[in-house]
Motif scaffolding. Structure first.
Motif: not given
Length: 311
Positions: A94-118
């Motif tokens: 993942s990509i990690w960064l922080a906002d101006p107040d120092g709160r950590a933000i995690q950006l996850l790659p898109n994870r499409p559903p494994e099957a159509e019913f998802g």
């Protein structure tokens, strides 16, 4: 450019992982999906997880995670951050960064559903693990800040969220899809993670969850309220162990694709069309505020004392 797809989870640090995981499951109706020595992963329904609890010396907010949109691969997101000169690092995929107040933000790659019913609506997906009782999903987060303009620029320009509405100059709401907000900021002069919000199907379900929480010694810090901004019915419950609140909400406003942000007056009606503003303790997390709120001292005529500030 960068584009977010949805909020994925909130990470909280906890003093005792076993105690905290059991408490969130029993009291909020979440389900434990997985566990290792340092973390527990809890879910509302059949998502992988929406709450990550991590053993830590100082309980509280650890990070908020968003999933990138299917049209935004991680390389594009990193190029966007590099172009803005925003510090970030890649770890755990993942990509990690922080906002101006120092709160950590995690950006996850898109994870499409494994099957159509998802891709089907939640109620149409068969399950052998989902149980009755909890909220439907994690919906948004809200943070207190002492620099609302710098943080608003971060969530708009750096993370690519869209502006929903302003409450005068004291509050701002952002969206990434049609739901009114996935993130909000309130300027109170200091930074603190305020609440994570769970969507419930209706006010009847909210009533059942609040009755259940009351039996476990929890109390309502504000609500039920009908927000003028966003229109949702919301009730806020104090979580003393990981100092924050949990919001239970339903009936959130949906925004059109061509939504033009609005500025609401900073008055009672914009915050709660049904009645009172929150008690002042609602914006504080010190011992005096918690006692005042749990004993309803403000409504019983005892003013909340000023917060003690360490020299």
């Amino acid at each position: 450019m960068i584009r977010l797809g949805r909020i994925d989870h909130v990470g909280l640090r906890v003093a005792d992982l076993d105690e905290a995981a059991a408490r969130w499951c029993i009291q909020l109706g979440l389900m434990e999906r997985a566990r290792d020595e340092q973390r527990a992963f809890l879910a509302c329904d059949d998502e992988p997880y929406c709450l990550e609890l991590a053993a830590g010396e100082e309980p509280g907010h650890d990070h908020t995670a968003f999933e990138l949109h299917t049209t935004c691969p991680p390389d594009d997101a990193q190029a966007h951050l590099d172009g803005l000169g925003v510090p970030h690092e890649e770890r755990e995929g993942s990509i990690w960064l922080a906002d101006p107040d120092g709160r950590a933000i995690q950006l996850l790659p898109n994870r499409p559903p494994e099957a159509e019913f998802g891709r089907w609506p939640q109620h149409a997906r068969r399950s052998a693990t989902v149980h009755l009782g909890g909220p439907r999903r994690l919906g948004h987060v809200n943070c207190l800040t002492g620099d609302i303009r710098a943080n608003a620029s971060f969530y708009l320009d750096v993370l690519g969220m869209r502006l929903s509405d302003w409450l005068g100059t004291a509050g701002v709401w952002f969206h990434i899809d049609s739901e009114h907000h996935v993130m909000a900021l309130v300027d109170v002069g200091y930074a603190h993670f305020h609440h994570l919000a769970f969507d419930v199907v209706d006010i009847g379900k909210m009533r059942d969850l609040l009755d259940h929480l009351a039996r476990h010694g929890r109390w309502v810090s504000w609500g039920p309220a009908r927000h003028g901004i966003a229109g949702n019915i919301a009730t806020y419950v104090r979580i003393t162990e990981e100092p924050c609140h949990v919001e239970l909400y339903c009936d959130m406003e949906r925004l059109a694709d061509d939504h033009v942000p609005r500025t609401y007056p900073d008055d009672r009606y914009s915050s709660n069309t049904w009645g009172p503003l929150p008690p002042r303790s609602y914006f504080r997390f010190d011992a005096a505020a918690i006692e005042s709120e749990s004993e309803s001292w403000e409504t019983r005529g005892r003013p909340l004392p000023p917060e003690e500030v360490e020299a």
